[in-house]
Scaffold this motif. Structure first.
Motif, PDB file in Angstrom:
ATOM      1  N   LEU A  39       0.827  -1.210   0.000  1.00 40.68           N
ATOM      2  CA  LEU A  39       0.000   0.000   0.000  1.00 40.68           C
ATOM      3  C   LEU A  39       0.859   1.256   0.000  1.00 40.68           C
ATOM      4  CD1 LEU A  39      -2.899   1.237   0.344  1.00 40.68           C
ATOM      5  CD2 LEU A  39      -2.471   1.158   2.815  1.00 40.68           C
ATOM      6  N   LEU A  40       2.044   1.174   0.613  1.00 44.06           N
ATOM      7  CA  LEU A  40       2.893   2.356   0.797  1.00 44.06           C
ATOM      8  C   LEU A  40       4.007   2.459  -0.235  1.00 44.06           C
ATOM      9  CD1 LEU A  40       3.374   1.946   4.650  1.00 44.06           C
ATOM     10  CD2 LEU A  40       1.606   3.275   3.493  1.00 44.06           C
ATOM     11  N   ALA A  41       4.168   1.440  -1.063  1.00 49.57           N
ATOM     12  CA  ALA A  41       5.351   1.342  -1.917  1.00 49.57           C
ATOM     13  C   ALA A  41       5.521   2.540  -2.840  1.00 49.57           C
ATOM     14  CB  ALA A  41       5.302   0.054  -2.732  1.00 49.57           C
ATOM     15  N   LYS A  42       4.427   3.005  -3.450  1.00 46.94           N
ATOM     16  CA  LYS A  42       4.547   4.117  -4.406  1.00 46.94           C
ATOM     17  C   LYS A  42       4.993   5.393  -3.714  1.00 46.94           C
ATOM     18  CE  LYS A  42       1.308   2.471  -7.919  1.00 46.94           C
ATOM     19  NZ  LYS A  42       0.057   2.762  -8.692  1.00 46.94           N
ATOM     20  N   ARG A  43       4.454   5.643  -2.522  1.00 45.77           N
ATOM     21  CA  ARG A  43       4.842   6.860  -1.802  1.00 45.77           C
ATOM     22  C   ARG A  43       6.248   6.745  -1.222  1.00 45.77           C
ATOM     23  NH1 ARG A  43       0.089   7.913   2.299  1.00 45.77           N
ATOM     24  NH2 ARG A  43      -0.336   5.721   1.917  1.00 45.77           N
ATOM     25  N   ALA A  44       6.688   5.521  -0.958  1.00 48.04           N
ATOM     26  CA  ALA A  44       8.020   5.331  -0.390  1.00 48.04           C
ATOM     27  C   ALA A  44       9.114   5.460  -1.433  1.00 48.04           C
ATOM     28  CB  ALA A  44       8.122   3.967   0.270  1.00 48.04           C
ATOM     29  N   ALA A  45       8.773   5.223  -2.684  1.00 49.42           N
ATOM     30  CA  ALA A  45       9.780   5.207  -3.734  1.00 49.42           C
ATOM     31  C   ALA A  45       9.985   6.611  -4.307  1.00 49.42           C
ATOM     32  CB  ALA A  45       9.366   4.238  -4.829  1.00 49.42           C
ATOM     33  N   LEU A  46      11.139   7.197  -3.986  1.00 49.76           N
ATOM     34  CA  LEU A  46      11.498   8.473  -4.608  1.00 49.76           C
ATOM     35  C   LEU A  46      11.951   8.234  -6.036  1.00 49.76           C
ATOM     36  CD1 LEU A  46      13.395  10.196  -1.675  1.00 49.76           C
ATOM     37  CD2 LEU A  46      11.003  10.393  -2.330  1.00 49.76           C
ATOM     38  N   GLN A  47      12.352   7.018  -6.320  1.00 54.64           N
ATOM     39  CA  GLN A  47      12.665   6.619  -7.678  1.00 54.64           C
ATOM     40  C   GLN A  47      12.209   5.173  -7.839  1.00 54.64           C
ATOM     41  OE1 GLN A  47      16.893   6.359  -8.353  1.00 54.64           O
ATOM     42  NE2 GLN A  47      17.280   6.004  -6.186  1.00 54.64           N
ATOM     43  N   SER A  48      11.989   4.760  -9.070  1.00 52.58           N
ATOM     44  CA  SER A  48      11.521   3.407  -9.308  1.00 52.58           C
ATOM     45  C   SER A  48      12.651   2.424  -9.020  1.00 52.58           C
ATOM     46  CB  SER A  48      11.050   3.251 -10.759  1.00 52.58           C
ATOM     47  OG  SER A  48      10.642   1.931 -11.012  1.00 52.58           O
ATOM     48  N   ARG A  49      12.421   1.485  -8.117  1.00 55.16           N
ATOM     49  CA  ARG A  49      13.439   0.484  -7.810  1.00 55.16           C
ATOM     50  C   ARG A  49      12.756  -0.740  -7.199  1.00 55.16           C
ATOM     51  NH1 ARG A  49      17.633   1.842  -5.952  1.00 55.16           N
ATOM     52  NH2 ARG A  49      18.294  -0.081  -4.963  1.00 55.16           N
ATOM     53  N   LYS A  50      13.453  -1.851  -7.266  1.00 54.44           N
ATOM     54  CA  LYS A  50      12.930  -3.082  -6.698  1.00 54.44           C
ATOM     55  C   LYS A  50      13.805  -3.505  -5.526  1.00 54.44           C
ATOM     56  CE  LYS A  50      10.824  -4.864 -10.945  1.00 54.44           C
ATOM     57  NZ  LYS A  50      10.796  -6.001 -11.914  1.00 54.44           N
ATOM     58  N   SER A  51      13.177  -3.836  -4.419  1.00 53.35           N
ATOM     59  CA  SER A  51      13.904  -4.254  -3.227  1.00 53.35           C
ATOM     60  C   SER A  51      14.170  -5.743  -3.287  1.00 53.35           C
ATOM     61  CB  SER A  51      13.094  -3.930  -1.967  1.00 53.35           C
ATOM     62  OG  SER A  51      13.607  -4.624  -0.860  1.00 53.35           O
ATOM     63  N   VAL A  52      15.446  -6.130  -3.240  1.00 54.28           N
ATOM     64  CA  VAL A  52      15.813  -7.545  -3.223  1.00 54.28           C
ATOM     65  C   VAL A  52      15.256  -8.208  -1.972  1.00 54.28           C
ATOM     66  CG1 VAL A  52      17.734  -9.178  -3.174  1.00 54.28           C
ATOM     67  CG2 VAL A  52      17.892  -7.104  -4.569  1.00 54.28           C
ATOM     68  N   THR A  53      15.365  -7.522  -0.850  1.00 48.28           N
ATOM     69  CA  THR A  53      14.896  -8.069   0.422  1.00 48.28           C
ATOM     70  C   THR A  53      13.415  -8.406   0.371  1.00 48.28           C
ATOM     71  OG1 THR A  53      16.549  -6.843   1.686  1.00 48.28           O
ATOM     72  CG2 THR A  53      14.596  -7.567   2.873  1.00 48.28           C
ATOM     73  N   ILE A  54      12.593  -7.475  -0.108  1.00 52.06           N
ATOM     74  CA  ILE A  54      11.142  -7.675  -0.143  1.00 52.06           C
ATOM     75  C   ILE A  54      10.768  -8.730  -1.172  1.00 52.06           C
ATOM     76  CG2 ILE A  54       8.924  -6.570  -0.613  1.00 52.06           C
ATOM     77  CD1 ILE A  54      10.186  -3.944   0.380  1.00 52.06           C
ATOM     78  N   ASN A  55      11.406  -8.682  -2.345  1.00 48.68           N
ATOM     79  CA  ASN A  55      11.031  -9.583  -3.425  1.00 48.68           C
ATOM     80  C   ASN A  55      11.321 -11.048  -3.123  1.00 48.68           C
ATOM     81  OD1 ASN A  55      10.144  -7.429  -4.902  1.00 48.68           O
ATOM     82  ND2 ASN A  55      11.918  -7.296  -6.235  1.00 48.68           N
ATOM     83  N   CYS A  56      12.382 -11.318  -2.346  1.00 47.52           N
ATOM     84  CA  CYS A  56      12.744 -12.708  -2.095  1.00 47.52           C
ATOM     85  C   CYS A  56      12.130 -13.256  -0.804  1.00 47.52           C
ATOM     86  CB  CYS A  56      14.266 -12.873  -2.059  1.00 47.52           C
ATOM     87  SG  CYS A  56      15.070 -12.151  -0.606  1.00 47.52           S
ATOM     88  N   PHE A  57      11.342 -12.435  -0.094  1.00 42.47           N
ATOM     89  CA  PHE A  57      10.854 -12.862   1.216  1.00 42.47           C
ATOM     90  C   PHE A  57       9.847 -14.004   1.117  1.00 42.47           C
ATOM     91  CE2 PHE A  57       8.016 -12.237   4.987  1.00 42.47           C
ATOM     92  CZ  PHE A  57       8.923 -12.687   5.912  1.00 42.47           C
ATOM     93  N   LYS A  58       8.972 -13.998   0.134  1.00 39.88           N
ATOM     94  CA  LYS A  58       7.980 -15.072   0.030  1.00 39.88           C
ATOM     95  C   LYS A  58       8.647 -16.420  -0.203  1.00 39.88           C
ATOM     96  CE  LYS A  58       3.918 -12.422  -1.424  1.00 39.88           C
ATOM     97  NZ  LYS A  58       2.876 -12.243  -2.471  1.00 39.88           N
ATOM     98  N   ASP A  59       9.648 -16.455  -1.077  1.00 44.95           N
ATOM     99  CA  ASP A  59      10.370 -17.703  -1.310  1.00 44.95           C
ATOM    100  C   ASP A  59      11.085 -18.159  -0.041  1.00 44.95           C
ATOM    101  OD1 ASP A  59       9.555 -17.771  -3.939  1.00 44.95           O
ATOM    102  OD2 ASP A  59      11.368 -16.809  -4.712  1.00 44.95           O
TER     103      ASP A  59
END
Length: 407
Positions: free
Chosen positions: A308-328
């Motif tokens: 819900l907060l990702a767009k407001r948190a991103a001052l630039q477009s980027r992908k977080s390795v930590t967040i993306n790999c957490f489900k796996d």
């Protein structure tokens, strides 16, 4: 009259004493129930990881270091019967980070128990250096940052050298991964989640902080050390590590938000000036109501998840390795065998030399003495539960060289 007054006071004190006794009894009952649940979860096949996470998050956390040495590896999917070897001297040869690590570890004296003999502390400091260098050597994509040693020392004090290496390596490739990029961009991205959380909960406080231009730098040392650097009571650090290990990697920033919200009145009473607000917020209170804040952080995470907060948190477009790999990573933790099964496989392999020597997540240690050494290390580290940690005065006092990278 005096006699009656005295009698009334004695009766009141008796009721208070009974009330305290009742509360203590209820706590002891819940503690025993939790211990039984943890034991059953550890011995289920597969391990009931959700029950272990719930125990780590609920009131009191994992209770003792002995339990942490059993549960923390499960939360990180680490096989305690297939630990890395003890570091050798060549790990320090030509290591790119050796000088900085040595400098930081030498400044970490206050992270060790008060009254510890200097020679004992020096042994632990040498182990701390080696753990850090081994993890970095095995994972060239990971980059050391000032404050990393504050996290590693907590695992060393609880679990001993070899188990700490295994857990810190997994933690570094998952929960801490964004902090270990070659630049500070990913760390700044994580910090950027703080203000949107505050905006959702308390728009007036959010506006005040925007007007003051304080930013989020005051929370940097909180985040990248999991509060290990800024809390003076080791038991509070351990309580938060229980919580964070069982939670989403962004939970430390939600906890930062609830600390600020907890101090909302203090903040609003402060002069709306960057230096003044920064100074206030960087002085983290040592008497925080940790259990209440943990509950509130969980609630905020449920109401305002990172998506819900990702767009407001991103001052630039980027992908977080930590967040993306957490489900796996979460899926992986559900596939663990209980230690009792691993232990039987280990002994079977030693007796027969056959396929039983292959553990579910790797081969067994070659020498039987490795287990004895591990147990000895754990026995020594169990005496270290009363360590008093350094209190950071301000973020700028803490690590000016590191902070300069932000600008």
């Amino acid at each position: 009259m005096k006699g009656k007054k005295h009698q009334r006071q004695s009766t009141t004190q008796g009721h208070n004493g009974n009330g305290n006794s009742q509360r203590h009894g209820e706590y002891e009952s819940r503690k025993k129930q939790k211990l039984v649940q943890i034991h059953q979860a550890l011995n289920s096949d597969p391990v009931e990881i959700d029950i272990l996470r719930s125990a780590a998050v609920s009131e009191g956390g994992l209770l003792t270091d002995e339990i942490r040495r059993k549960v923390w590896p499960k939360l990180l999917s680490v096989n305690v019967y297939n630990l890395p070897a003890k570091p050798t001297k060549d790990v320090r040869e030509n290591h790119r980070d050796l000088n900085q690590v040595l400098l930081d570890v030498r400044r970490s004296m206050k992270r060790f128990p008060k009254g510890m003999r200097s020679d004992e502390r020096q042994v632990l400091q040498e182990q701390l250096v080696d753990i850090i260098l081994v993890v970095l050597q095995k994972n060239p994509a990971l980059h050391y940052y000032q404050g990393y040693h504050d996290i590693v020392v907590t695992f060393l004090l609880v679990a001993g050298e070899r188990l700490a290496i295994a857990m810190v390596e997994t933690l570094s490739n998952h929960h801490l991964r964004d902090f270990m990029d070659p630049t500070m961009d990913s760390t700044k991205h994580i910090l950027n989640y703080l203000m949107p959380i505050l905006e959702e909960v308390d728009p007036e406080l959010h506006t005040f902080m925007l007007r003051s231009e304080v930013g989020t730098i005051f929370a940097l040392s909180w985040l990248i050390t999991w509060y290990g650097h800024v809390l003076s009571e080791f038991r509070h650090v351990l309580r938060l590590y229980d919580f964070f290990l069982a939670s989403h990697p962004l939970m430390p920033i939600y906890f930062a938000a609830v600390i600020v919200l907890h101090r909302e009145k203090e903040v609003k009473r402060t002069e709306c000036d960057m230096a003044m607000v920064h100074h206030l917020l960087s002085q983290i209170p040592q008497d925080l109501p940790y259990e209440d804040l943990i509950i509130r952080a969980q609630d905020l995470f449920s109401r305002y998840p990172p998506s819900l907060l990702a767009k407001r948190a991103a001052l630039q477009s980027r992908k977080s390795v930590t967040i993306n790999c957490f489900k796996d990573f979460q899926v992986k933790t559900r596939l663990q065998r209980p230690d009792s099964v691993l232990r039987r496989q280990l002994h079977r392999g030693r007796d027969t030399g056959g396929p039983g020597s292959q553990l579910s997540r790797g081969t067994a240690p070659n020498q039987a003495t490795n287990q004895l050494v591990k147990m000895a290390v754990w026995g020594i580290s169990a005496t270290l539960g009363a360590a008093a940690l350094a209190v950071a005065q301000t973020a700028m006092d803490w690590a000016p060289e590191f902070l300069m990278q932000l600008f």
